[in-house]
Design an enzyme around this catalytic site. Sequence first.
Site, PDB file in Angstrom:
ATOM      1  N   HIS A 200       0.813  -1.237   0.000  1.00 31.63           N
ATOM      2  CA  HIS A 200       0.000   0.000   0.000  1.00 31.63           C
ATOM      3  C   HIS A 200       0.837   1.274   0.000  1.00 31.63           C
ATOM      4  O   HIS A 200       0.294   2.369  -0.089  1.00 31.63           O
ATOM      5  CB  HIS A 200      -1.033  -0.018   1.130  1.00 31.63           C
ATOM      6  CG  HIS A 200      -0.522   0.243   2.514  1.00 31.63           C
ATOM      7  ND1 HIS A 200      -0.638   1.469   3.121  1.00 31.63           N
ATOM      8  CD2 HIS A 200       0.088  -0.557   3.413  1.00 31.63           C
ATOM      9  CE1 HIS A 200      -0.133   1.396   4.349  1.00 31.63           C
ATOM     10  NE2 HIS A 200       0.329   0.176   4.548  1.00 31.63           N
ATOM     11  N   THR A 236      -4.114 -19.443   4.215  1.00 30.77           N
ATOM     12  CA  THR A 236      -4.405 -19.413   2.778  1.00 30.77           C
ATOM     13  C   THR A 236      -3.968 -18.078   2.199  1.00 30.77           C
ATOM     14  O   THR A 236      -4.268 -17.020   2.761  1.00 30.77           O
ATOM     15  CB  THR A 236      -5.915 -19.645   2.545  1.00 30.77           C
ATOM     16  OG1 THR A 236      -6.242 -20.878   3.168  1.00 30.77           O
ATOM     17  CG2 THR A 236      -6.244 -19.687   1.064  1.00 30.77           C
ATOM     18  N   CYS A 323       0.830   6.217  12.504  1.00 35.88           N
ATOM     19  CA  CYS A 323       0.755   5.317  13.651  1.00 35.88           C
ATOM     20  C   CYS A 323       0.870   6.062  14.969  1.00 35.88           C
ATOM     21  O   CYS A 323       0.403   5.601  15.988  1.00 35.88           O
ATOM     22  CB  CYS A 323       1.878   4.290  13.572  1.00 35.88           C
ATOM     23  SG  CYS A 323       2.249   3.832  11.897  1.00 35.88           S
TER      24      CYS A 323
HETATM   25  C1  PLP Z   1       4.060   1.864   6.582  1.00 41.35           C
HETATM   26  C2  PLP Z   1       5.340   1.405   7.127  1.00 41.35           C
HETATM   27  C3  PLP Z   1       5.466   0.168   7.783  1.00 41.35           C
HETATM   28  C4  PLP Z   1       4.273  -0.698   8.083  1.00 41.35           C
HETATM   29  O1  PLP Z   1       3.729  -1.284   6.940  1.00 41.35           O
HETATM   30  P1  PLP Z   1       2.246  -1.891   7.017  1.00 41.35           P
HETATM   31  O2  PLP Z   1       2.074  -2.587   5.715  1.00 41.35           O
HETATM   32  O3  PLP Z   1       1.331  -0.721   7.176  1.00 41.35           O
HETATM   33  O4  PLP Z   1       2.218  -2.821   8.180  1.00 41.35           O
HETATM   34  C5  PLP Z   1       6.711  -0.226   8.218  1.00 41.35           C
HETATM   35  N1  PLP Z   1       7.799   0.544   7.999  1.00 41.35           N
HETATM   36  C6  PLP Z   1       7.731   1.721   7.371  1.00 41.35           C
HETATM   37  C7  PLP Z   1       8.987   2.507   7.142  1.00 41.35           C
HETATM   38  C8  PLP Z   1       6.509   2.199   6.924  1.00 41.35           C
HETATM   39  O5  PLP Z   1       6.451   3.382   6.308  1.00 41.35           O
END
Ligand code: PLP
Length: 394
Positions: A200, A236, A323
């Site tokens: 994402h 899965t 976060c």
């Molecule tokens: C977004 C991010 C994550 C976490 O990824 P998720 O797919 O949202 O769990 C970890 N490390 C960095 C540097 C990020 O920017």
Amino acid sequence: MIYADNAATTKMSEAALRTMVTVMNENYGNPSSLYRFGQRAKEILEAARADVASVINAEPREITFTSGGSEADNQAILTAAELGRKKGRKHIISTAFEHHAVLHTLKKLEQNGFTVTLLDVHENGLIRPEEVEAAIQEDTCLVTVMYANNEIGTIQPITEIGAICRAHGVLFHTDAVQAIGHLPIDVKAQNIDMLSASAHKFHGPKGVGFLYVKKGIRISNLIEGGAQERGKRAGTENVAGIASCAAALKEAAAGMDETAANLKVKRDRLIAGLREIPHSALNGDETQRLPSNVNFCFEGIEGEALLLLLDQKGIMASSGSACTSGALDPSHVLLAIGRVHDVAHGSLRLSIGEDITDEEVEEIIGSVKEVVAYLRGFSPIWRDLTAGKKPFIL
Ligand SMILES: *Cc1c(COP(=O)(O)O)cnc(C)c1O
């Protein structure tokens, strides 16, 4: 509406969306099923694995699909810790400004008898390779340093760090979630043993990512169950999400140079425009940063208030990482580069996407100037600063 929070997440690309819907519609088979419909799902899965592997110059069997970047970070670190424990090597080196998926995993290991050295980050948001080398001990089992920081966008010298780790026989993991699809990666040339990625962040779907682990390294699994992903990640497979992740990554990698060149022009215009605001400062090195990232501190204001007022003007930005927002503690990244609490509170992260127009860039600059001036108008801290009761820091 202007979406300037691509470091938090990105819009799915047309190709990623199309792939996801097509797989969901046309092949809902379970890749572990033996009939042809299931085996077709298995083929889609393996084609995706080959595609993502080729983007980072890895082999398909070195890729394990996960639920995203956080899971990949957890699995990489626990894998190295498990291998280290067996050899009596229980020291890990990382940095103070990693993502919480790394920092919290390291905290847990510390409670289980590991020692962790968190390297200081310099004022420019960079780690120095020689300081990584100096921190390596007899019992070091892992160095984990992110490729690009998610808040201030600074790009770490991971090629140099990889070479140092290889020379000392220490495993090297990099959280490349912000870098992959945006910066070139070659796991062989860069001596990367493990790498985390999340779809994402490069216009793929949420809830899917992958971990690259160099062949020969025995992976520890976080989830027990069936034999999916060579027994290293039960459950899965999210076939549609994985296929979509691969489609997004191929597309991002193919257009990377052009996208970066376009974004840099807009990023630099944003930096120049926001610098006109008095008592402001760019966070992180001006050039060693992601082409999409702008991060500023403005003295005498609260970042949260700035974000809410920008939202009312249709501009979506962030004060740090998604976060930690919601928490009123200042960003651990800004504290790590030496910003004091008062200044760190007044931060703004803009992470732009390739579809942003020049007009939108100007609109952001105008709106931020207006909102900062407005907020300073009734800020008690700003009043003290301008009255000379408190010294300006920026
Ligand atoms: C977004 C991010 C994550 C976490 O990824 P998720 O797919 O949202 O769990 C970890 N490390 C960095 C540097 C990020 O920017």
